[in-house]
Design a protein around this motif. Structure first.
Motif, PDB file in Angstrom:
ATOM      1  N   LEU A 385       0.821  -1.213   0.000  1.00 29.03           N
ATOM      2  CA  LEU A 385       0.000   0.000   0.000  1.00 29.03           C
ATOM      3  C   LEU A 385       0.854   1.262   0.000  1.00 29.03           C
ATOM      4  N   GLY A 386       1.993   1.203   0.692  1.00 28.69           N
ATOM      5  CA  GLY A 386       2.842   2.386   0.749  1.00 28.69           C
ATOM      6  C   GLY A 386       3.957   2.350  -0.274  1.00 28.69           C
ATOM      7  N   SER A 387       3.901   1.391  -1.197  1.00 27.87           N
ATOM      8  CA  SER A 387       4.982   1.223  -2.168  1.00 27.87           C
ATOM      9  C   SER A 387       5.023   2.383  -3.154  1.00 27.87           C
ATOM     10  N   SER A 388       6.227   2.759  -3.549  1.00 26.98           N
ATOM     11  CA  SER A 388       6.397   3.838  -4.531  1.00 26.98           C
ATOM     12  C   SER A 388       6.376   3.290  -5.960  1.00 26.98           C
ATOM     13  N   LEU A 389       6.288   1.963  -6.098  1.00 25.24           N
ATOM     14  CA  LEU A 389       6.298   1.356  -7.434  1.00 25.24           C
ATOM     15  C   LEU A 389       5.033   1.712  -8.203  1.00 25.24           C
ATOM     16  N   THR A 390       5.192   1.959  -9.492  1.00 22.78           N
ATOM     17  CA  THR A 390       4.021   2.096 -10.372  1.00 22.78           C
ATOM     18  C   THR A 390       4.279   1.234 -11.602  1.00 22.78           C
ATOM     19  N   ASP A 391       3.221   1.061 -12.387  1.00 24.64           N
ATOM     20  CA  ASP A 391       3.305   0.228 -13.597  1.00 24.64           C
ATOM     21  C   ASP A 391       3.766  -1.196 -13.304  1.00 24.64           C
ATOM     22  N   VAL A 392       3.301  -1.742 -12.165  1.00 24.58           N
ATOM     23  CA  VAL A 392       3.522  -3.159 -11.906  1.00 24.58           C
ATOM     24  C   VAL A 392       2.161  -3.858 -11.981  1.00 24.58           C
ATOM     25  N   THR A 393       2.191  -5.178 -12.054  1.00 19.63           N
ATOM     26  CA  THR A 393       0.943  -5.944 -12.118  1.00 19.63           C
ATOM     27  C   THR A 393       0.701  -6.607 -10.766  1.00 19.63           C
ATOM     28  N   TYR A 394      -0.372  -6.232 -10.104  1.00 17.89           N
ATOM     29  CA  TYR A 394      -0.743  -6.864  -8.837  1.00 17.89           C
ATOM     30  C   TYR A 394      -1.759  -7.959  -9.133  1.00 17.89           C
ATOM     31  N   VAL A 395      -1.507  -9.150  -8.620  1.00 17.74           N
ATOM     32  CA  VAL A 395      -2.380 -10.294  -8.889  1.00 17.74           C
ATOM     33  C   VAL A 395      -2.996 -10.768  -7.574  1.00 17.74           C
ATOM     34  N   PHE A 396      -4.305 -10.729  -7.476  1.00 22.24           N
ATOM     35  CA  PHE A 396      -5.003 -11.101  -6.247  1.00 22.24           C
ATOM     36  C   PHE A 396      -5.864 -12.344  -6.466  1.00 22.24           C
ATOM     37  N   ASP A 397      -5.839 -13.235  -5.482  1.00 22.72           N
ATOM     38  CA  ASP A 397      -6.661 -14.438  -5.531  1.00 22.72           C
ATOM     39  C   ASP A 397      -7.811 -14.278  -4.542  1.00 22.72           C
ATOM     40  N   GLU A 398      -8.971 -13.911  -5.045  1.00 24.64           N
ATOM     41  CA  GLU A 398     -10.165 -13.703  -4.214  1.00 24.64           C
ATOM     42  C   GLU A 398      -9.876 -12.866  -2.967  1.00 24.64           C
ATOM     43  N   PRO A 399      -9.562 -11.586  -3.134  1.00 23.86           N
ATOM     44  CA  PRO A 399      -9.227 -10.746  -1.974  1.00 23.86           C
ATOM     45  C   PRO A 399     -10.384 -10.536  -1.001  1.00 23.86           C
ATOM     46  N   THR A 400     -11.620 -10.879  -1.411  1.00 24.29           N
ATOM     47  CA  THR A 400     -12.771 -10.674  -0.512  1.00 24.29           C
ATOM     48  C   THR A 400     -13.017 -11.859   0.417  1.00 24.29           C
ATOM     49  N   ILE A 401     -12.157 -12.901   0.313  1.00 28.74           N
ATOM     50  CA  ILE A 401     -12.346 -14.079   1.169  1.00 28.74           C
ATOM     51  C   ILE A 401     -12.267 -13.676   2.638  1.00 28.74           C
ATOM     52  N   GLY A 402     -13.187 -14.180   3.428  1.00 28.51           N
ATOM     53  CA  GLY A 402     -13.171 -13.902   4.863  1.00 28.51           C
ATOM     54  C   GLY A 402     -13.692 -12.526   5.215  1.00 28.51           C
ATOM     55  N   LEU A 403     -14.220 -11.793   4.222  1.00 27.55           N
ATOM     56  CA  LEU A 403     -14.708 -10.440   4.495  1.00 27.55           C
ATOM     57  C   LEU A 403     -16.231 -10.404   4.555  1.00 27.55           C
ATOM     58  N   HIS A 404     -16.723  -9.731   5.579  1.00 28.36           N
ATOM     59  CA  HIS A 404     -18.144  -9.447   5.722  1.00 28.36           C
ATOM     60  C   HIS A 404     -18.532  -8.462   4.616  1.00 28.36           C
ATOM     61  N   PRO A 405     -19.796  -8.488   4.134  1.00 24.73           N
ATOM     62  CA  PRO A 405     -20.198  -7.526   3.094  1.00 24.73           C
ATOM     63  C   PRO A 405     -19.847  -6.080   3.449  1.00 24.73           C
ATOM     64  N   HIS A 406     -19.866  -5.775   4.754  1.00 26.13           N
ATOM     65  CA  HIS A 406     -19.537  -4.421   5.217  1.00 26.13           C
ATOM     66  C   HIS A 406     -18.081  -4.064   4.902  1.00 26.13           C
ATOM     67  N   ASP A 407     -17.193  -5.068   4.926  1.00 26.14           N
ATOM     68  CA  ASP A 407     -15.759  -4.824   4.715  1.00 26.14           C
ATOM     69  C   ASP A 407     -15.349  -4.878   3.250  1.00 26.14           C
ATOM     70  N   ILE A 408     -16.218  -5.455   2.390  1.00 28.84           N
ATOM     71  CA  ILE A 408     -15.837  -5.621   0.974  1.00 28.84           C
ATOM     72  C   ILE A 408     -15.642  -4.263   0.304  1.00 28.84           C
ATOM     73  N   GLN A 409     -16.453  -3.272   0.685  1.00 31.68           N
ATOM     74  CA  GLN A 409     -16.323  -1.936   0.099  1.00 31.68           C
ATOM     75  C   GLN A 409     -14.941  -1.354   0.364  1.00 31.68           C
ATOM     76  N   ARG A 410     -14.439  -1.586   1.588  1.00 33.43           N
ATOM     77  CA  ARG A 410     -13.113  -1.070   1.955  1.00 33.43           C
ATOM     78  C   ARG A 410     -12.022  -1.745   1.104  1.00 33.43           C
ATOM     79  N   MET A 411     -12.155  -3.049   0.893  1.00 35.34           N
ATOM     80  CA  MET A 411     -11.197  -3.768   0.053  1.00 35.34           C
ATOM     81  C   MET A 411     -11.264  -3.254  -1.388  1.00 35.34           C
ATOM     82  N   ASN A 412     -12.478  -3.003  -1.887  1.00 33.06           N
ATOM     83  CA  ASN A 412     -12.638  -2.468  -3.235  1.00 33.06           C
ATOM     84  C   ASN A 412     -11.906  -1.135  -3.388  1.00 33.06           C
ATOM     85  N   ASP A 413     -12.025  -0.272  -2.373  1.00 27.11           N
ATOM     86  CA  ASP A 413     -11.362   1.041  -2.411  1.00 27.11           C
ATOM     87  C   ASP A 413      -9.846   0.886  -2.511  1.00 27.11           C
TER      88      ASP A 413
END
Length: 791
Positions: A385-413
């Motif tokens: 989150l604090g990385s200065s890198l840009t133009d890299v490819t971030y690959v996520f495997d179901e980042p919403t796992i274990g998240l309540h619907p209330h928390d999914i919005q925060r992950m989306n942001d």
């Protein structure tokens, strides 16, 4: 006077706006070609087993990492894992890939949230600079560093002469000497180690692996222990030799060996590992035989008395690590010290990232091995989150796992923030709320396994909703509340539960019905269920922990399916069952049954190539001549579960024991898996459902499932609900820890924990029927469930 607008010419360097994949054939992909826009968020959807992970992780991310590894010197590459080139014709426009997956964090017992994220290291530096009294270097505050003292002679050269001088050297470490930085000490129940009415020769030892038929029997005899005398009649000396003897050299049949007492041997071989990392039968033994108690010297802080004596504003480093991270972030804000201002700024940023990502309820002392897959993934995300890198490819495997619907919005942001910094974000996802924010969607299918591996849709989310693919049709799925709920037949009582953040919870879990335990991430769901129901008689727990096995392990070996198959082959051909095991007599001698040969090229990366002798089939040619129902053993292991179900269901190959196991695998939605597929290639959700299929054979009156919708496509959730109904209707009590609103709506009873996470949670905020929760809208879960049902 007219003005002509000159066309703006695009610089050649700005023309590379796509990641181009041409002819991808990794795993089940069928010559897939796709163009993925850079600096955008692309969601990859499709049923479980459709090829999403093969395309994103096995092709794009794998090739990016392989190419980066090739930039290092041959010497450095010798220390790195070897990566084979994915089976693809063309890959263009790749950038550096950073994979943020769901793999549990290392199960090292000394690894905590603080050590895994470098927050602990920063705190140690802070205390070494500002702690009162000052102890010296940061090592003095580390529970991984023991105190060392040494003395001896050194030679000092002065002018033409040399003189020996005696010196004493001391290095202060923060490790508690009694528990060696573990925070707990163990006590072993001797009755669980042996049956004192039997002799060693009669099998008195009940420790896994200690059979008297092999070398152990000879070593025990070589150590002078009486093999035919009941342990109850041992002298004190003999009992001490059996239990407590230190390493002793013994000679057995002309071979020099080392004998060691049972207790030190168990402490070295079993208790030095994290309980989570053990094989199931060893874990059951340890849980039965060993009692772990908080270390009385350090009170579980893992630190020495000196480290605990040093304080900043009245708090020592253990006090800070014990605090909830959100509270620690607040405490640090009031610490104004110009001499360590950059360090404080870095610490503050990392702790604020924890809170922002929804992990503010954790504490730094929490063992890393106890984090769920979703928590581990979000913890890894913090460093980016604090990385200065840009133009890299971030690959996520179901980042919403274990998240309540209330928390999914925060992950989306957070995902959108990574994209807006100029990065390409690739997300494998099933949740409609997460798919909705994508700029571009690639839908794979149409089915799973051999039925999938094709791109069935590319475009925007709105276009996906209008198209006829399985994902498009199910994107707006809703499950209605039940008109009638089942009536409980009794209750499982939990009284005064105080594990982790639970605040003296009293709750009755109804039996004979489907109960869903829900609440925001960190509210105490797992603590309540696993901490109070696991271990009770008749309770079968299917959690999210990884299946531990070698690259030889596959669904057939893990579920026990291979055993009836081998026996059926042996019976049909009049030979030994061992011939039909790739780990035994039937193995190809060239590759030892692995199917591949690993060639170590010294300083260069190890090369993996298919065995030419068996052509990857793992068995000797002679074994492949034996047939059952017209198929050899390699062909059977190449079948999918669905194919094998028909094959073993009738005709010449009819094998009821194998068919029953295959039925259970199909029941949990794994019909597309091939029987011989290595376990290392399965996703987290597939592994959990494989465990569920295996555990369903056990005789248990209560099933506890931990987020069974993990990795399930929207279309498969309906099948899962049907399976849960069948379990309950057969008389089983089913308790599900879950965030998916479809499962909540389908429940007979809901236990909602909260109201928040960590110290702000740990209480039951609602218990009752889903309809009552929706009507009341008194909790976060109630609000989201009401919206879901209404939508």
């Amino acid at each position: 006077m007219s003005t002509l607008t000159e066309p703006i010419s695009v610089h050649a360097a700005d023309a590379h706006d796509l990641i181009r994949v041409v002819g991808a054939r990794q795993n089940n992909l069928k010559d897939v070609s796709v163009e993925i826009p850079k600096r955008r968020l692309t969601a990859f959807t499709g049923v479980s087993g459709s090829g999403k992970s093969s395309l994103v992780f096995g092709t794009i991310a794998a090739e990016s990492q392989r190419m980066i590894n090739e930039t290092y010197s041959a010497f450095v590459q010798g220390f790195m894992p070897s990566l084979a080139r994915p089976d693809v014709d063309v890959l263009e426009g790749l950038t550096t890939a950073i994979i943020v997956d769901q793999e549990r964090m290392g199960a090292n017992p000394r690894s905590t949230v603080g050590t895994a994220t470098d927050v602990n290291a920063m705190l140690r530096i802070l205390f070494s600079r500002r702690g009162e009294p000052a102890l010296g270097s940061p090592n003095a505050y580390s529970f991984n560093m023991p105190s060392i003292s040494a003395s001896g002679a050194i030679t000092v050269e002065r002018g033409a002469g040399a003189k020996a001088e005696k010196v004493t050297f001391t290095r202060l470490g923060g490790m508690c000497p009694r528990c060696e930085g573990m925070g707990s000490v163990n006590d072993i129940d001797l009755t669980a180690l042996y049956d004192d009415a039997k002799s060693l020769a009669e099998g008195a030892l009940t420790v896994p692996g200690y059979s008297m038929d092999g070398w152990y029997g000879r070593i025990f005899a070589g150590a002078g222990l009486p093999m035919d005398k009941p342990i109850a009649k041992y002298t004190k000396k003999e009992l001490h030799t059996l239990l407590h003897a230190g390493p002793t050299k013994v000679k057995v049949e002309g071979v020099n060996l080392t004998y060691e007492g049972l207790i030190p041997k168990i402490q070295k071989s079993m208790l030095s590992k994290d309980v989570e990392a053990m094989q199931p039968h060893v874990r059951r033994f340890v849980e039965r035989a060993v009692t772990f108690t908080t270390c009385p010297d350090c009170d579980g802080t893992r630190l020495s008395a000196e480290a605990l004596s040093s304080r900043i504003r009245g708090k020592n480093i253990a006090d800070l690590c014990r605090m909830q991270i959100s509270d620690l972030a607040t405490w640090l804000r009031d610490l104004d010290d110009p001499s360590v201002a950059p360090l404080l700024a870095g610490l503050q940023h990392t702790l604020d990232s924890f809170v922002e990502i929804g992990l503010g309820y954790l504490s730094l002392e929490r063992p890393a091995g106890t984090l769920s897959g979703g928590e581990a993934q979000r913890t890894k995300m913090i460093r980016h989150l604090g990385s200065s890198l840009t133009d890299v490819t971030y690959v996520f495997d179901e980042p919403t796992i274990g998240l309540h619907p209330h928390d999914i919005q925060r992950m989306n942001d957070l995902l959108l923030r990574l994209r807006d910094k100029g990065n390409t974000v690739l997300v494998v996802e099933h949740k409609p709320e997460a798919i909705a924010i994508a700029d571009h969607v690639v839908d794979l299918g149409p089915g799973a396994g051999t039925e999938g591996g094709e791109v069935v849709f590319e475009g925007s989310v709105e276009e996906l909703r209008r198209c006829g693919t399985l994902t498009g049709r199910h994107l707006g799925d809703r499950v209605a509340l039940k008109a009638e709920v089942r009536q409980a037949t009794g209750a499982l009582q939990i009284r005064g539960a105080r594990q982790n953040n639970l605040q003296g919870v009293d709750v009755d879990i109804p039996t004979g019905v489907l109960t869903v335990v829900t609440g925001v991430a960190g509210s105490g769901k797992s603590s309540l269920v696993h901490g109070n129901l696991a271990g009770r008689e008749g309770v079968v727990v299917v959690d999210q922990s990884a299946i531990r096995g070698s690259r030889r392990s596959n669904p057939a070996t893990y579920t026990g399916l291979l055993e009836p198959i081998r026996k059926a082959f042996a019976k049909a051909n009049g030979v030994k069952p061992a011939l039909f095991s790739a780990n035994s007599e039937g193995a190809c001698p060239t590759c030892n049954g692995a199917g591949v040969i690993y060639t170590d090229l010294g300083v260069m990366a190890t090369v993996e190539s298919t065995c030419e002798e068996c052509e990857g089939r793992r068995f000797q040619a002679a074994v492949l001549e034996y047939r059952l129902g017209g198929k050899d053993i390699a062909q059977v292991l190449a079948m999918s579960v669905a194919e094998a179900e028909g094959f073993f269901g009738g005709g010449e190959a009819r094998t009821p024991a194998a068919h029953a196991i295959l039925d259970r695998m199909a029941d949990v939605g794994l019909g597309y898996l091939t029987l011989g597929q290595p376990l290392t290639t399965l996703s987290g959700g597939e592994r959990q459902r494989l465990k569920l299929a295996t555990r369903m054979a056990e005789k248990g009156g209560v099933y506890v499932l931990d987020e069974p919708t993990t990795g399930l496509h929207l279309a498969d959730v309906e099948n899962l609900l049907g399976l849960l109904d069948r379990l309950v209707d057969s008389g089983t009590t089913v308790i599900v820890i879950e965030h998916h609103q479809a499962v909540m709506a389908h429940a007979d009873w809901i236990v909602d924990l909260g109201p928040g996470a960590g110290s702000r949670g740990g209480r039951v905020v609602f218990e009752g029927a889903p309809a009552d929760l929706v009507a009341a809208r008194s909790t976060l879960t109630g609000e989201h469930l009401a919206e879901y049902v209404a939508g």
